[in-house]
Scaffold this motif. Sequence first.
Motif, PDB file in Angstrom:
ATOM      1  N   SER A 108       1.131  -4.509 -14.928  1.00  0.00           N
ATOM      2  CA  SER A 108       1.821  -5.797 -14.990  1.00  0.00           C
ATOM      3  C   SER A 108       1.811  -6.424 -13.601  1.00  0.00           C
ATOM      4  O   SER A 108       1.966  -5.717 -12.594  1.00  0.00           O
ATOM      5  N   GLY A 109       1.643  -7.741 -13.532  1.00  0.00           N
ATOM      6  CA  GLY A 109       1.648  -8.384 -12.223  1.00  0.00           C
ATOM      7  C   GLY A 109       1.835  -9.878 -12.292  1.00  0.00           C
ATOM      8  O   GLY A 109       1.483 -10.513 -13.290  1.00  0.00           O
TER       9      GLY A 109
ATOM     10  N   GLN B 102       0.803  -1.225   0.000  1.00  0.00           N
ATOM     11  CA  GLN B 102       0.000   0.000   0.000  1.00  0.00           C
ATOM     12  C   GLN B 102       0.836   1.277   0.000  1.00  0.00           C
ATOM     13  O   GLN B 102       0.409   2.302  -0.522  1.00  0.00           O
ATOM     14  N   THR B 103       2.024   1.223   0.590  1.00  0.00           N
ATOM     15  CA  THR B 103       2.862   2.422   0.670  1.00  0.00           C
ATOM     16  C   THR B 103       4.109   2.303  -0.194  1.00  0.00           C
ATOM     17  O   THR B 103       5.049   3.076  -0.030  1.00  0.00           O
TER      18      THR B 103
ATOM     19  N   PRO C 154      -7.182  -2.272  -0.399  1.00  0.00           N
ATOM     20  CA  PRO C 154      -8.469  -2.389  -1.089  1.00  0.00           C
ATOM     21  C   PRO C 154      -8.371  -3.302  -2.310  1.00  0.00           C
ATOM     22  O   PRO C 154      -7.345  -3.362  -2.983  1.00  0.00           O
ATOM     23  N   THR C 155      -9.449  -4.008  -2.585  1.00  0.00           N
ATOM     24  CA  THR C 155      -9.449  -4.936  -3.711  1.00  0.00           C
ATOM     25  C   THR C 155      -9.632  -4.180  -5.029  1.00  0.00           C
ATOM     26  O   THR C 155     -10.319  -3.161  -5.080  1.00  0.00           O
ATOM     27  N   PRO C 156      -9.037  -4.676  -6.114  1.00  0.00           N
ATOM     28  CA  PRO C 156      -9.125  -3.965  -7.387  1.00  0.00           C
ATOM     29  C   PRO C 156     -10.543  -3.849  -7.926  1.00  0.00           C
ATOM     30  O   PRO C 156     -10.891  -2.837  -8.551  1.00  0.00           O
ATOM     31  N   GLU C 157     -11.388  -4.872  -7.685  1.00  0.00           N
ATOM     32  CA  GLU C 157     -12.749  -4.797  -8.216  1.00  0.00           C
ATOM     33  C   GLU C 157     -13.558  -3.683  -7.562  1.00  0.00           C
ATOM     34  O   GLU C 157     -14.491  -3.146  -8.168  1.00  0.00           O
ATOM     35  N   VAL C 158     -13.212  -3.322  -6.329  1.00  0.00           N
ATOM     36  CA  VAL C 158     -13.878  -2.197  -5.657  1.00  0.00           C
ATOM     37  C   VAL C 158     -13.351  -0.869  -6.197  1.00  0.00           C
ATOM     38  O   VAL C 158     -14.121   0.041  -6.509  1.00  0.00           O
TER      39      VAL C 158
ATOM     40  N   LEU D 101      15.109   0.021  -5.048  1.00  0.00           N
ATOM     41  CA  LEU D 101      15.356   0.537  -3.706  1.00  0.00           C
ATOM     42  C   LEU D 101      15.061  -0.502  -2.622  1.00  0.00           C
ATOM     43  O   LEU D 101      15.726  -0.558  -1.608  1.00  0.00           O
ATOM     44  N   SER D 102      14.019  -1.316  -2.853  1.00  0.00           N
ATOM     45  CA  SER D 102      13.633  -2.284  -1.826  1.00  0.00           C
ATOM     46  C   SER D 102      12.936  -3.464  -2.482  1.00  0.00           C
ATOM     47  O   SER D 102      12.258  -3.311  -3.494  1.00  0.00           O
ATOM     48  N   ARG D 103      13.097  -4.648  -1.877  1.00  0.00           N
ATOM     49  CA  ARG D 103      12.393  -5.818  -2.382  1.00  0.00           C
ATOM     50  C   ARG D 103      11.216  -6.171  -1.487  1.00  0.00           C
ATOM     51  O   ARG D 103      10.466  -7.099  -1.758  1.00  0.00           O
ATOM     52  N   LYS D 104      11.013  -5.443  -0.438  1.00  0.00           N
ATOM     53  CA  LYS D 104       9.925  -5.747   0.477  1.00  0.00           C
ATOM     54  C   LYS D 104       8.613  -5.199  -0.068  1.00  0.00           C
ATOM     55  O   LYS D 104       8.585  -4.185  -0.751  1.00  0.00           O
ATOM     56  N   GLY D 105       7.518  -5.901   0.236  1.00  0.00           N
ATOM     57  CA  GLY D 105       6.228  -5.372  -0.170  1.00  0.00           C
ATOM     58  C   GLY D 105       5.245  -6.455  -0.559  1.00  0.00           C
ATOM     59  O   GLY D 105       5.612  -7.465  -1.144  1.00  0.00           O
ATOM     60  N   ALA D 106       3.975  -6.212  -0.233  1.00  0.00           N
ATOM     61  CA  ALA D 106       2.899  -7.121  -0.596  1.00  0.00           C
ATOM     62  C   ALA D 106       2.441  -6.796  -2.021  1.00  0.00           C
ATOM     63  O   ALA D 106       3.106  -6.070  -2.760  1.00  0.00           O
ATOM     64  N   THR D 107       1.290  -7.334  -2.390  1.00  0.00           N
ATOM     65  CA  THR D 107       0.744  -7.108  -3.728  1.00  0.00           C
ATOM     66  C   THR D 107      -0.562  -6.337  -3.582  1.00  0.00           C
ATOM     67  O   THR D 107      -1.623  -6.920  -3.348  1.00  0.00           O
ATOM     68  N   ALA D 108      -0.479  -5.025  -3.700  1.00  0.00           N
ATOM     69  CA  ALA D 108      -1.634  -4.148  -3.496  1.00  0.00           C
ATOM     70  C   ALA D 108      -2.088  -3.583  -4.838  1.00  0.00           C
ATOM     71  O   ALA D 108      -1.775  -2.442  -5.202  1.00  0.00           O
ATOM     72  N   ILE D 109      -2.845  -4.399  -5.591  1.00  0.00           N
ATOM     73  CA  ILE D 109      -3.279  -3.980  -6.920  1.00  0.00           C
ATOM     74  C   ILE D 109      -4.263  -2.815  -6.831  1.00  0.00           C
ATOM     75  O   ILE D 109      -4.201  -1.873  -7.620  1.00  0.00           O
ATOM     76  N   GLY D 110      -5.185  -2.875  -5.870  1.00  0.00           N
ATOM     77  CA  GLY D 110      -6.140  -1.786  -5.708  1.00  0.00           C
ATOM     78  C   GLY D 110      -5.445  -0.464  -5.435  1.00  0.00           C
ATOM     79  O   GLY D 110      -5.798   0.581  -6.002  1.00  0.00           O
TER      80      GLY D 110
END
Length: 247
Positions: A150-151, A86-87, A159-163, A117-126
């Motif tokens: 791309s993903g 998200q950030t 938040p979910t992408p469909e929303v 810069l960083s490899r950390k992070g979730a997958t926040a498509i929304g």
Amino acid sequence: MGVDGKHRPLVKAALLALALLSGGAEAACRQALALGLDISGSVDAQEYRLQLDGLAAALLAPDVAQKALASPETPVFITVYEWAGQTKQRVLVTWTALRSQADLAQVASTLRATRRLSRKGATAIGRAMEYADALFRQGPDCWARTLDLSGDGKNNNGPTPEVIRKNSAFDQVTINGLVIGSDDTVGRDERQMEIMDLSAYYRRRVIHGPDAFIEVALGFEDYQRAMERKLLRELESLVFGALDVTP
């Protein structure tokens, strides 16, 4: 309908005339194209480079360059950003008008010079969609707006992408997807199943708009080829599909 080479100058002239009538030369922009690259934790250093270098090479491919630069009077504007949690978003290429080969070369050079810069992070498509909306608001007022995401995974943060895609901000935005298969998947059948599952997810929950579509990269090694195909399809419809010209 399609337009042959003989009549393409007429299309370009008509596009420019439409731009002038609708607000002056400064508003003559046929497409704002935002490309979001997935750099979540599942993307390693080599895959990161394959994305950035693959996009750079795709933009310089002769067929892509020809379509991108087909109407310098009504250019495509491009911006590139990376996204993860998200950030975790960062603009790599600010809004740039593609009017010449030098413009394409500059964008490609910027991408190739970019370091992670960083490899950390979730997958926040929304959240990646929301970030693109902010970029569109800051960018040029073009006839069309396209978000190219791309993903290699499904949304698992925020938040979910469909929303998000239901937001009125996306009423005039086409969202296309480039689904990337995992290079770590063992076996052809397993990879195909994984790609089919992720493609179905993007089709149901991510892409948006009447002409939205999905392109598939079999792995990050295949990213450049898939991106070329994707850009060709997007640019073809914008260069010669903006007006219905009858010979």
